[in-house]
Write an enzyme that holds these catalytic residues in place. Structure first.
Site, PDB file in Angstrom:
ATOM      1  N   LYS A 160       9.880   4.968   7.607  1.00 13.73           N
ATOM      2  CA  LYS A 160      10.115   3.804   6.542  1.00 13.73           C
ATOM      3  C   LYS A 160      11.318   4.278   5.938  1.00 13.73           C
ATOM      4  O   LYS A 160      11.168   4.932   4.683  1.00 13.73           O
ATOM      5  CB  LYS A 160       8.888   3.299   5.700  1.00 13.73           C
ATOM      6  CG  LYS A 160       8.046   2.841   6.471  1.00 13.73           C
ATOM      7  CD  LYS A 160       6.599   2.795   5.314  1.00 13.73           C
ATOM      8  CE  LYS A 160       5.521   1.923   5.894  1.00 13.73           C
ATOM      9  NZ  LYS A 160       4.388   2.262   5.063  1.00 13.73           N
TER      10      LYS A 160
ATOM     11  N   GLU B 129      -3.499   5.383  12.070  1.00 12.49           N
ATOM     12  CA  GLU B 129      -2.538   5.374  11.177  1.00 12.49           C
ATOM     13  C   GLU B 129      -3.214   5.776  10.052  1.00 12.49           C
ATOM     14  O   GLU B 129      -4.151   4.966   9.745  1.00 12.49           O
ATOM     15  CB  GLU B 129      -1.386   4.504  11.040  1.00 12.49           C
ATOM     16  CG  GLU B 129      -0.476   4.748   9.964  1.00 12.49           C
ATOM     17  CD  GLU B 129       0.554   3.575  10.001  1.00 12.49           C
ATOM     18  OE1 GLU B 129       1.119   3.009  10.921  1.00 12.49           O
ATOM     19  OE2 GLU B 129       0.967   3.132   8.823  1.00 12.49           O
TER      20      GLU B 129
ATOM     21  N   ASP C 288      -4.073   0.642  11.648  1.00 14.26           N
ATOM     22  CA  ASP C 288      -3.673   1.304  10.374  1.00 14.26           C
ATOM     23  C   ASP C 288      -4.563   1.186   9.220  1.00 14.26           C
ATOM     24  O   ASP C 288      -4.731  -0.010   8.877  1.00 14.26           O
ATOM     25  CB  ASP C 288      -2.341   0.788   9.990  1.00 14.26           C
ATOM     26  CG  ASP C 288      -1.593   1.554   8.847  1.00 14.26           C
ATOM     27  OD1 ASP C 288      -2.499   2.400   8.259  1.00 14.26           O
ATOM     28  OD2 ASP C 288      -0.546   1.066   8.253  1.00 14.26           O
TER      29      ASP C 288
ATOM     30  N   ASP D 245       1.516   8.039   7.757  1.00 12.20           N
ATOM     31  CA  ASP D 245       2.391   7.111   6.804  1.00 12.20           C
ATOM     32  C   ASP D 245       2.545   7.747   5.303  1.00 12.20           C
ATOM     33  O   ASP D 245       3.505   8.432   4.972  1.00 12.20           O
ATOM     34  CB  ASP D 245       2.044   5.773   7.070  1.00 12.20           C
ATOM     35  CG  ASP D 245       2.513   4.780   5.892  1.00 12.20           C
ATOM     36  OD1 ASP D 245       3.571   5.105   5.419  1.00 12.20           O
ATOM     37  OD2 ASP D 245       2.269   3.646   5.736  1.00 12.20           O
TER      38      ASP D 245
ATOM     39  N   GLU E   7       2.115  -9.470   6.857  1.00  8.19           N
ATOM     40  CA  GLU E   7       2.826  -9.234   7.836  1.00  8.19           C
ATOM     41  C   GLU E   7       2.645 -10.064   9.249  1.00  8.19           C
ATOM     42  O   GLU E   7       2.932  -9.728  10.437  1.00  8.19           O
ATOM     43  CB  GLU E   7       2.472  -7.686   8.471  1.00  8.19           C
ATOM     44  CG  GLU E   7       2.848  -6.663   7.101  1.00  8.19           C
ATOM     45  CD  GLU E   7       2.578  -5.316   7.631  1.00  8.19           C
ATOM     46  OE1 GLU E   7       2.071  -4.889   8.871  1.00  8.19           O
ATOM     47  OE2 GLU E   7       2.871  -4.322   6.887  1.00  8.19           O
TER      48      GLU E   7
ATOM     49  N   GLU F 215      -4.376  -3.061   9.244  1.00  8.93           N
ATOM     50  CA  GLU F 215      -3.851  -3.463  10.239  1.00  8.93           C
ATOM     51  C   GLU F 215      -4.430  -3.322  11.576  1.00  8.93           C
ATOM     52  O   GLU F 215      -4.813  -2.116  11.824  1.00  8.93           O
ATOM     53  CB  GLU F 215      -2.204  -2.840  10.326  1.00  8.93           C
ATOM     54  CG  GLU F 215      -1.458  -3.244   9.204  1.00  8.93           C
ATOM     55  CD  GLU F 215      -0.220  -2.199   9.214  1.00  8.93           C
ATOM     56  OE1 GLU F 215       0.275  -1.826  10.204  1.00  8.93           O
ATOM     57  OE2 GLU F 215       0.228  -1.944   8.058  1.00  8.93           O
TER      58      GLU F 215
ATOM     59  N   LYS G 159       7.147  -0.617  14.519  1.00  7.17           N
ATOM     60  CA  LYS G 159       5.888  -1.388  13.791  1.00  7.17           C
ATOM     61  C   LYS G 159       6.888  -2.402  13.029  1.00  7.17           C
ATOM     62  O   LYS G 159       7.286  -1.986  11.985  1.00  7.17           O
ATOM     63  CB  LYS G 159       5.261  -0.562  13.096  1.00  7.17           C
ATOM     64  CG  LYS G 159       3.566  -0.707  12.810  1.00  7.17           C
ATOM     65  CD  LYS G 159       3.019   0.147  12.088  1.00  7.17           C
ATOM     66  CE  LYS G 159       3.171   0.058  10.562  1.00  7.17           C
ATOM     67  NZ  LYS G 159       1.900   0.307   9.818  1.00  7.17           N
TER      68      LYS G 159
ATOM     69  N   SER H 203       0.762  -1.188   0.014  1.00 12.60           N
ATOM     70  CA  SER H 203      -0.177   0.107  -0.106  1.00 12.60           C
ATOM     71  C   SER H 203       0.812   1.256   0.040  1.00 12.60           C
ATOM     72  O   SER H 203       0.731   2.179   1.011  1.00 12.60           O
ATOM     73  CB  SER H 203      -0.842  -0.132   1.303  1.00 12.60           C
ATOM     74  OG  SER H 203      -0.125  -0.023   2.337  1.00 12.60           O
TER      75      SER H 203
ATOM     76  N   HIS I  15       8.703  -1.209   9.419  1.00  9.77           N
ATOM     77  CA  HIS I  15       8.984  -2.255   8.308  1.00  9.77           C
ATOM     78  C   HIS I  15       8.060  -1.990   7.282  1.00  9.77           C
ATOM     79  O   HIS I  15       7.341  -0.765   7.265  1.00  9.77           O
ATOM     80  CB  HIS I  15       8.754  -3.700   8.872  1.00  9.77           C
ATOM     81  CG  HIS I  15       7.194  -4.093   9.154  1.00  9.77           C
ATOM     82  ND1 HIS I  15       6.902  -4.957   8.995  1.00  9.77           N
ATOM     83  CD2 HIS I  15       6.325  -3.144   9.375  1.00  9.77           C
ATOM     84  CE1 HIS I  15       5.672  -4.990   9.550  1.00  9.77           C
ATOM     85  NE2 HIS I  15       5.156  -3.900   9.548  1.00  9.77           N
TER      86      HIS I  15
ATOM     87  N   HIS J  18      -3.196  -6.267   2.651  1.00  7.16           N
ATOM     88  CA  HIS J  18      -2.367  -7.234   3.077  1.00  7.16           C
ATOM     89  C   HIS J  18      -2.783  -8.779   3.131  1.00  7.16           C
ATOM     90  O   HIS J  18      -2.026  -9.683   3.720  1.00  7.16           O
ATOM     91  CB  HIS J  18      -1.658  -6.945   4.270  1.00  7.16           C
ATOM     92  CG  HIS J  18      -0.488  -5.669   4.217  1.00  7.16           C
ATOM     93  ND1 HIS J  18      -0.205  -4.875   5.136  1.00  7.16           N
ATOM     94  CD2 HIS J  18      -0.275  -4.981   2.824  1.00  7.16           C
ATOM     95  CE1 HIS J  18       0.509  -4.085   4.955  1.00  7.16           C
ATOM     96  NE2 HIS J  18       0.532  -3.731   3.574  1.00  7.16           N
TER      97      HIS J  18
HETATM   98  P1  PGA Z   1       3.117  -1.355   3.112  1.00  8.34           P
HETATM   99  O1  PGA Z   1       2.240  -1.433   4.576  1.00  8.34           O
HETATM  100  O2  PGA Z   1       4.644  -1.857   3.453  1.00  8.34           O
HETATM  101  O3  PGA Z   1       2.399  -2.233   2.359  1.00  8.34           O
HETATM  102  O4  PGA Z   1       3.190   0.161   2.742  1.00  8.34           O
HETATM  103  C1  PGA Z   1       2.820  -0.967   5.694  1.00  8.34           C
HETATM  104  C2  PGA Z   1       1.965   0.387   6.065  1.00  8.34           C
HETATM  105  O5  PGA Z   1       1.272   0.756   5.698  1.00  8.34           O
HETATM  106  O6  PGA Z   1       2.500   0.845   7.417  1.00  8.34           O
HETATM  107 ZN    ZN Z   2       0.542   2.499   7.231  1.00  9.04          ZN
END
Ligand code: PGA
Ligand code: ZN
Length: 414
Positions: A336, A284, A241, A311, A205, A164, A387, A42, A364, A155
Site C-alpha cells: 500500500k 492476510e 483478510d 499487511d 470496500e 474481508e 486487492k 484498520s 487500495h 469496514h
Molecule cells: P484499511 O484496510 O485500508 O482499512 O487498512 C485494508 C486492508 O486491511 O487490507
Molecule cells: Zn489488510
C-alpha cells in the site's frame, strides 16, 4: 532536463467523506500530473504517519490543511529547486525534507500525493502511460484480482469479525474474463442474500455487509455464490483478510463482534480448520502486527499450503519485511503506497519481496478516491495480484476500469 515548474495542493474528499490531500504537479513543458492520497481504517501501528489537523472544529479533527500547507510551503520550493523529475531524486528529497522515521513532520499523505503526482507529470511529459513509464518494457502482466465481496470487521456495521472475504478467479484467461467472473459471482451473492431476507447494503470496500451466523456461514455462502454463477471452486478460490491486529490484546485474540477469545495457537488452529474445509488459498493478517513468534508458527503450519500475506505486519516497509525474512514470517506482502509514503520505496519493497520468493499484492485502502495509480503500479511491477475491493463503488471500479484499458493497450502492442 525536465523540470518541475509548479506544485499545487488541495484539501479534497475521500470515499468515506474524510478530507484527503490532492497534489497537482506542472512541469516546465506544461505536462501535468495529479494524484490523491488514500486512507486506511484498520491501520497498522507501524505505518507512515497520516498528518491530520486535529482541529475539532473542522471535519472532526480530520482536516488536512496542515499537510496541504506543507506541500506548498515546504515541498514545492525544494522540488522546484531540485531541477529534475527523476523519481528517485524527488523521493530522496521528500525523505530529507521530512527527516523523521515515520514521515510525521511533513506527513505521509502530503509526501505520497506529491510523489505520485510527479511520476504522473513525468509520464505525461514523456507521452507514456503511467505503467510504461514506471515499469519500462517489463510492464506487461495484468494482476489477478483478490476481490472483496463480503465486508466485516472495521469496514462494516455488521456482526462479522473477519474484515474481508475475497474471491480469486485463478483460472481466468485474461483480466477482462477475471473481472466478468467476479462481477457475476458478486451479483449471484447479492441475489442470494436478498432471497434470504438479508441486507444487500455494502461496506467501505463495496462488498455486501449482512449479519450472518459465523465466519463459516459467510464462506459457505460465497462458495454457493461461486457455484450459482456457474463456476467451480477449482476455478475460483477464496481469500480472507482477518485484519487481526484489531483483535490482539494482552497476547490473545479477542474478536469484538462475537466476543470470542482465542489464544495464538487456537487462532492458528482456526485458520487451519477453515483451510481444510473450504477452498481458501490466501490469508492476510491472520495474526497481529507484532506477534512475530505467532507468525513464525503460523507460517510453519500453513506456509507450504497457502499464501500468508503480511499487511499490518510489513506495512510496505523494507526493514519490517527484512525482519519477516529473518523470522520466516509469511510468504507474501501487501503493498500500500501510503503505508510507506513514496513511490520509490513502494517499488523497492516489491523487488525485495520477489527476490526472496515472497509474492506481492498491490492494494487500495478502505478510504479511497478516483486515483487509479495502483492499477498502473500493479502492471508496472508485474506483481501478479491486486486487492481493490468489490466491483461496486466508483472509487473501486475506477481501478478495474483502468486495468481493462491497460489490458487492451497491451493486447494492441503484442
Ligand atoms: P484499511 O484496510 O485500508 O482499512 O487498512 C485494508 C486492508 O486491511 O487490507
Ligand atoms: Zn489488510
Amino acid at each position: 532536463m525536465k523540470q518541475i515548474a509548479k506544485i499545487e495542493a488541495f484539501e479534497l474528499m475521500d470515499s468515506r467523506s474524510n478530507p484527503t490531500v490532492g497534489v497537482r504537479t506542472t512541469l516546465s513543458d506544461g505536462a501535468r500530473g495529479f494524484a490523491l492520497a488514500p486512507s486506511g481504517a484498520s491501520t497498522g501501528q507501524h505505518e507512515a504517519h497520516e498528518l491530520r489537523d486535529q482541529d475539532n472544529n473542522r471535519y472532526g479533527g480530520k482536516g488536512v490543511k496542515t499537510a496541504v500547507k506543507n506541500v506548498t510551503d515546504i515541498i514545492a520550493p525544494a522540488l522546484i529547486k531540485l531541477g529534475t523529475v527523476c523519481q528517485s531524486a524527488v523521493d530522496r528529497t521528500l525523505l530529507e525534507l521530512d527527516g523523521t522515521e515515520n514521515k510525521g513532520k511533513v506527513g505521509a499523505n502530503a509526501i505520497l500525493a506529491t510523489s505520485l503526482s510527479v511520476a504522473r507529470a513525468a509520464a505525461a511529459s514523456y507521452r507514456m502511460p503511467l505503467y510504461r513509464y514506471l515499469g519500462g518494457v517489463n510492464a506487461q502482466r495484468l494482476p489477478t484480482p483478490m476481490m472483496n465481496i463480503l465486508n466485516g470487521g472495521a469496514h462494516a456495521a455488521n456482526n462479522i469479525d473477519i474484515q474481508e472475504f475475497m474471491i480469486i478467479p485463478a483460472g481466468a484467461s485474461s483480466f477482462a474474463e477475471a473481472l466478468r467472473q467476479c462481477s457475476e459471482i458478486y451479483h449471484a451473492l447479492g441475489s442470494m442474500l436478498k432471497s434470504m431476507g438479508l441486507t444487500i447494503s455494502v461496506g467501505d470496500e463495496g462488498g455486501y455487509a449482512p449479519n450472518l451466523d459465523s465466519d463459516e456461514t459467510a464462506i459457505q455462502i460465497i462458495v454457493d455464490a461461486i457455484e450459482k454463477a456457474g463456476y467451480s471452486t477449482d476455478e475460483v478460490k477464496i481469500a480472507l483478510d482477518a485484519a487481526s491486529s484489531e483483535w490482539y490484546e494482552n497476547g490473545v485474540y479477542h474478536l469484538p463482534k462475537r466476543d470470542v477469545i482465542y489464544t495464538v495457537d487456537e487462532m492458528i488452529n482456526h485458520w487451519e480448520t477453515l483451510c481444510r474445509d473450504y477452498p481458501i488459498v490466501s490469508i492476510e493478517d491472520g495474526l497481529a502486527e507484532d506477534d512475530w513468534k505467532g507468525w513464525t508458527r503460523l507460517t510453519e503450519r500453513l506456509g507450504g499450503q497457502i499464501q500468508l500475506v503480511g499487511d499490518d505486519l510489513f506495512v510496505t516497509n523494507r526493514a519490517r519485511l527484512k525482519q519477516g525474512f529473518e523470522a520466516a514470517a509469511g510468504n507474501a506482502i501487501l503493498v500500500k503506497p501510503n503505508q510507506i509514503g513514496t513511490l520509490s520505496e513502494t517499488m523497492e519493497v516489491v523487488v525485495m519481496a520477489k527476490n526472496r520468493g515472497y509474492s506481492a499484492v498491490i492494494s487500495h485502502r478502505s478510504g479511497e478516491t478516483e486515483d487509479t495509480t495502483i492499477a498502473d503500479l500493479a502492471v508496472a511491477t508485474n506483481a501478479g495480484q491486486i486487492k481493490t475491493g468489490a466491483p461496486c463503488r466508483s472509487e473501486r471500479v475506477a481501478k478495474y476500469n483502468r486495468l481493462l484499458v491497460i489490458e487492451s493497450e497491451l493486447r494492441g502492442q503484442l
